[in-house]
Write a protein that holds these residues in place. Structure first.
Motif, PDB file in Angstrom:
ATOM      1  N   GLU A 101      61.587  27.238  29.172  1.00 46.55           N
ATOM      2  CA  GLU A 101      60.472  27.965  28.735  1.00 46.55           C
ATOM      3  C   GLU A 101      59.605  27.349  29.411  1.00 46.55           C
ATOM      4  OE1 GLU A 101      60.872  30.316  26.111  1.00 46.55           O
ATOM      5  OE2 GLU A 101      61.990  29.632  25.342  1.00 46.55           O
ATOM      6  N   LEU A 102      59.852  26.437  29.595  1.00 46.48           N
ATOM      7  CA  LEU A 102      58.502  26.049  30.505  1.00 46.48           C
ATOM      8  C   LEU A 102      58.115  26.727  31.893  1.00 46.48           C
ATOM      9  CD1 LEU A 102      59.141  21.913  30.356  1.00 46.48           C
ATOM     10  CD2 LEU A 102      56.961  23.792  28.965  1.00 46.48           C
ATOM     11  N   GLU A 103      59.582  27.442  32.483  1.00 39.42           N
ATOM     12  CA  GLU A 103      59.579  28.558  33.646  1.00 39.42           C
ATOM     13  C   GLU A 103      58.529  29.258  33.460  1.00 39.42           C
ATOM     14  OE1 GLU A 103      62.933  29.753  36.598  1.00 39.42           O
ATOM     15  OE2 GLU A 103      63.463  29.135  34.570  1.00 39.42           O
ATOM     16  N   THR A 104      59.028  30.158  31.860  1.00 37.74           N
ATOM     17  CA  THR A 104      57.841  30.921  31.673  1.00 37.74           C
ATOM     18  C   THR A 104      56.859  31.016  31.522  1.00 37.74           C
ATOM     19  OG1 THR A 104      58.495  30.616  29.306  1.00 37.74           O
ATOM     20  CG2 THR A 104      60.538  31.953  30.416  1.00 37.74           C
ATOM     21  N   ILE A 105      56.466  29.944  31.627  1.00 36.61           N
ATOM     22  CA  ILE A 105      54.726  29.599  31.445  1.00 36.61           C
ATOM     23  C   ILE A 105      54.110  29.819  33.146  1.00 36.61           C
ATOM     24  CG2 ILE A 105      53.208  28.245  30.799  1.00 36.61           C
ATOM     25  CD1 ILE A 105      54.920  27.239  28.890  1.00 36.61           C
ATOM     26  N   GLY A 106      55.200  29.281  33.489  1.00 40.47           N
ATOM     27  CA  GLY A 106      54.276  29.332  35.208  1.00 40.47           C
ATOM     28  C   GLY A 106      53.951  28.260  35.803  1.00 40.47           C
ATOM     29  N   ALA A 107      53.079  28.096  36.776  1.00 46.64           N
ATOM     30  CA  ALA A 107      52.317  27.310  37.507  1.00 46.64           C
ATOM     31  C   ALA A 107      51.607  26.029  36.787  1.00 46.64           C
ATOM     32  CB  ALA A 107      51.370  27.900  38.471  1.00 46.64           C
ATOM     33  N   GLU A 108      51.642  27.108  35.277  1.00 49.30           N
ATOM     34  CA  GLU A 108      50.489  25.675  34.297  1.00 49.30           C
ATOM     35  C   GLU A 108      51.021  25.112  33.458  1.00 49.30           C
ATOM     36  OE1 GLU A 108      47.647  24.409  32.259  1.00 49.30           O
ATOM     37  OE2 GLU A 108      47.496  26.015  33.334  1.00 49.30           O
ATOM     38  N   ALA A 109      52.668  25.293  33.909  1.00 51.80           N
ATOM     39  CA  ALA A 109      54.009  23.912  33.585  1.00 51.80           C
ATOM     40  C   ALA A 109      54.621  23.767  34.332  1.00 51.80           C
ATOM     41  CB  ALA A 109      55.504  24.944  32.451  1.00 51.80           C
ATOM     42  N   GLN A 111      53.636  20.724  36.267  1.00 53.44           N
ATOM     43  CA  GLN A 111      54.246  19.546  35.666  1.00 53.44           C
ATOM     44  C   GLN A 111      54.933  18.963  34.320  1.00 53.44           C
ATOM     45  OE1 GLN A 111      52.439  16.345  37.224  1.00 53.44           O
ATOM     46  NE2 GLN A 111      52.719  15.203  35.883  1.00 53.44           N
ATOM     47  N   GLY A 112      54.690  19.606  33.585  1.00 48.37           N
ATOM     48  CA  GLY A 112      55.913  19.370  32.358  1.00 48.37           C
ATOM     49  C   GLY A 112      57.416  19.634  33.013  1.00 48.37           C
ATOM     50  N   ARG A 113      57.716  20.138  33.896  1.00 49.56           N
ATOM     51  CA  ARG A 113      59.689  20.741  34.083  1.00 49.56           C
ATOM     52  C   ARG A 113      59.338  19.389  34.634  1.00 49.56           C
ATOM     53  NH1 ARG A 113      61.190  25.806  36.590  1.00 49.56           N
ATOM     54  NH2 ARG A 113      62.700  25.174  36.428  1.00 49.56           N
ATOM     55  N   LEU A 115      58.155  16.457  34.477  1.00 56.44           N
ATOM     56  CA  LEU A 115      58.461  15.619  33.979  1.00 56.44           C
ATOM     57  C   LEU A 115      59.517  14.793  32.848  1.00 56.44           C
ATOM     58  CD1 LEU A 115      54.855  14.719  31.536  1.00 56.44           C
ATOM     59  CD2 LEU A 115      55.643  13.359  33.477  1.00 56.44           C
ATOM     60  N   LEU A 116      60.092  16.442  32.828  1.00 53.49           N
ATOM     61  CA  LEU A 116      61.427  17.011  32.570  1.00 53.49           C
ATOM     62  C   LEU A 116      62.109  16.097  32.615  1.00 53.49           C
ATOM     63  CD1 LEU A 116      63.264  17.957  29.422  1.00 53.49           C
ATOM     64  CD2 LEU A 116      62.688  20.029  30.731  1.00 53.49           C
ATOM     65  N   ARG A 117      62.313  16.075  34.515  1.00 53.03           N
ATOM     66  CA  ARG A 117      63.146  15.795  35.288  1.00 53.03           C
ATOM     67  C   ARG A 117      63.332  14.344  35.452  1.00 53.03           C
ATOM     68  NH1 ARG A 117      62.882  21.117  35.521  1.00 53.03           N
ATOM     69  NH2 ARG A 117      64.387  22.252  37.310  1.00 53.03           N
ATOM     70  N   ASN A 118      62.204  14.273  35.393  1.00 52.96           N
ATOM     71  CA  ASN A 118      61.762  12.419  34.624  1.00 52.96           C
ATOM     72  C   ASN A 118      62.608  11.976  34.572  1.00 52.96           C
ATOM     73  OD1 ASN A 118      60.820  12.183  37.378  1.00 52.96           O
ATOM     74  ND2 ASN A 118      58.915  12.142  37.211  1.00 52.96           N
ATOM     75  N   TYR A 119      62.541  12.161  33.066  1.00 49.36           N
ATOM     76  CA  TYR A 119      63.006  11.997  31.787  1.00 49.36           C
ATOM     77  C   TYR A 119      64.648  11.894  31.513  1.00 49.36           C
ATOM     78  CZ  TYR A 119      64.649  12.143  26.818  1.00 49.36           C
ATOM     79  OH  TYR A 119      65.682  11.748  26.253  1.00 49.36           O
ATOM     80  N   VAL A 120      64.581  13.051  32.180  1.00 49.79           N
ATOM     81  CA  VAL A 120      66.338  13.235  32.013  1.00 49.79           C
ATOM     82  C   VAL A 120      67.485  12.406  33.506  1.00 49.79           C
ATOM     83  CG1 VAL A 120      68.530  15.208  33.706  1.00 49.79           C
ATOM     84  CG2 VAL A 120      66.699  15.576  31.730  1.00 49.79           C
ATOM     85  N   LEU A 146      59.356  10.343  28.129  1.00 50.48           N
ATOM     86  CA  LEU A 146      58.944  10.761  26.537  1.00 50.48           C
ATOM     87  C   LEU A 146      58.060  11.493  25.652  1.00 50.48           C
ATOM     88  CD1 LEU A 146      61.694  13.020  25.114  1.00 50.48           C
ATOM     89  CD2 LEU A 146      61.678  10.871  23.460  1.00 50.48           C
ATOM     90  N   GLU A 147      57.261  10.515  25.884  1.00 45.17           N
ATOM     91  CA  GLU A 147      56.032  10.368  25.132  1.00 45.17           C
ATOM     92  C   GLU A 147      54.464  11.196  26.207  1.00 45.17           C
ATOM     93  OE1 GLU A 147      54.935   5.910  24.938  1.00 45.17           O
ATOM     94  OE2 GLU A 147      56.318   5.191  22.891  1.00 45.17           O
ATOM     95  N   VAL A 148      55.137  10.697  27.496  1.00 49.61           N
ATOM     96  CA  VAL A 148      54.343  11.645  28.395  1.00 49.61           C
ATOM     97  C   VAL A 148      54.487  12.889  28.060  1.00 49.61           C
ATOM     98  CG1 VAL A 148      53.762  11.933  30.868  1.00 49.61           C
ATOM     99  CG2 VAL A 148      53.413   9.871  29.624  1.00 49.61           C
ATOM    100  N   LEU A 149      55.893  13.286  28.455  1.00 49.95           N
ATOM    101  CA  LEU A 149      56.274  14.630  27.877  1.00 49.95           C
ATOM    102  C   LEU A 149      56.009  15.418  26.782  1.00 49.95           C
ATOM    103  CD1 LEU A 149      57.887  16.813  29.048  1.00 49.95           C
ATOM    104  CD2 LEU A 149      59.957  16.440  27.993  1.00 49.95           C
TER     105      LEU A 149
END
Length: 265
Positions: A101-109, A111-113, A115-120, A146-149
């Motif tokens: 879903e983050l990928e579908t948002i595009g460049a705006e997301a 940073q979220g992707r 952070l998700l990889r850092n969490y994993v 997780l909190e930052v994500l």
């Protein structure tokens, strides 16, 4: 003391644990029976009625009770192991869905992707070893990521809400699923069998060995008793091996969690 022995067992191959417990219980059972016969039962031989020996029934009952308790413990441990396996799969699925879903948002997301990889990564590298060792704990590093994500997801929800309200809701739902699965994974790592139960089994084992020494321990009786007690030791070794799904040779690794984002680049 039990936690220390458990942590040591994580560095011992499963086959060695099985063989060690079998030899320890088998040899210990024979030695205790011989000692009990020499110190106690041989001095009471004249007081027994061979035709109606109450010890036979007591010995059989104690062995049956040990087998019953070990069966309950093994069933509980296997169920906990299977539950942990399902939780890891569910967590990996939720991570994959959130990343998609983050990928579908595009460049705006982006940073979220990230952070998700850092969490994993923190879950796989830091949290997994913490779940294997006693006392178990969750990773503070993973908690911070997780909190930052969560903060980033909340920001993205406000960005996409006007254009796609369902997507905004899905982002929050997947985050909740990841968080719930993490707590369930932690619960699965905890020992569900109280230490007092192991103490009871030890006392029952001691009682069975003492009762086995009622008669003179012949070569034949020694072999039978060794095999009998070794079987109980093997069952105990199985419980030790599967007690924590995240440590030892027979364990669940973080590969599925890592693959949930690696497969998407």
């Amino acid at each position: 003391m039990i936690d220390f022995l458990y942590n040591v067992s994580l560095h011992v191959p499963d086959l060695l644990i099985l063989l060690g417990c079998a030899l320890l219980f088998g040899t210990g059972g024979v030695l205790i029976a011989r000692l009990a016969h020499w110190l106690w039962w041989s001095r009471m031989a004249g007081e027994r009625d061979p035709a109606r020996d109450a010890g036979d029934g007591a010995h059989s009952s104690i062995l049956a009770l040990i087998a019953f308790l070990m069966a309950l413990i093994t069933t509980s441990e296997l169920a906990s192991f299977g539950h942990a396996d399902r939780q890891i799969t569910q967590e990996a699925l939720s991570i994959t869905r959130l990343d998609r879903e983050l990928e579908t948002i595009g460049a705006e997301a982006e940073q979220g992707r990230k952070l998700l990889r850092n969490y994993v990564e923190s879950v796989a590298r830091d949290e997994w070893p913490r779940l294997a060792q006693r006392p178990q704990s969750l990773s503070p590093m993973a908690e911070r990521y997780l909190e930052v994500l969560w903060s980033e997801v909340r920001r993205l929800q406000t960005v996409v809400k006007a254009a796609n309200s369902s997507l905004a809701g899905d982002l929050g739902s997947y985050m909740h699923s990841i968080e719930d699965a993490r707590i369930s994974r932690f619960s699965a790592s905890m020992n569900t069998i109280p230490d007092v139960v192991w103490l009871m089994i030890g006392l029952f084992f001691l009682s069975a060995c003492i009762l086995a020494g009622r008669n003179r321990i012949s070569r034949y009786a020694t072999q039978v008793l060794f095999i009998q007690m070794s079987a109980l030791g093997i069952i105990l070794a199985l419980d030790i091996i599967i007690d924590n799904p995240f440590g030892g040779d027979t364990s669940l690794g973080p590969e599925r969690i890592l693959a949930s984002v690696d497969s998407r680049g």
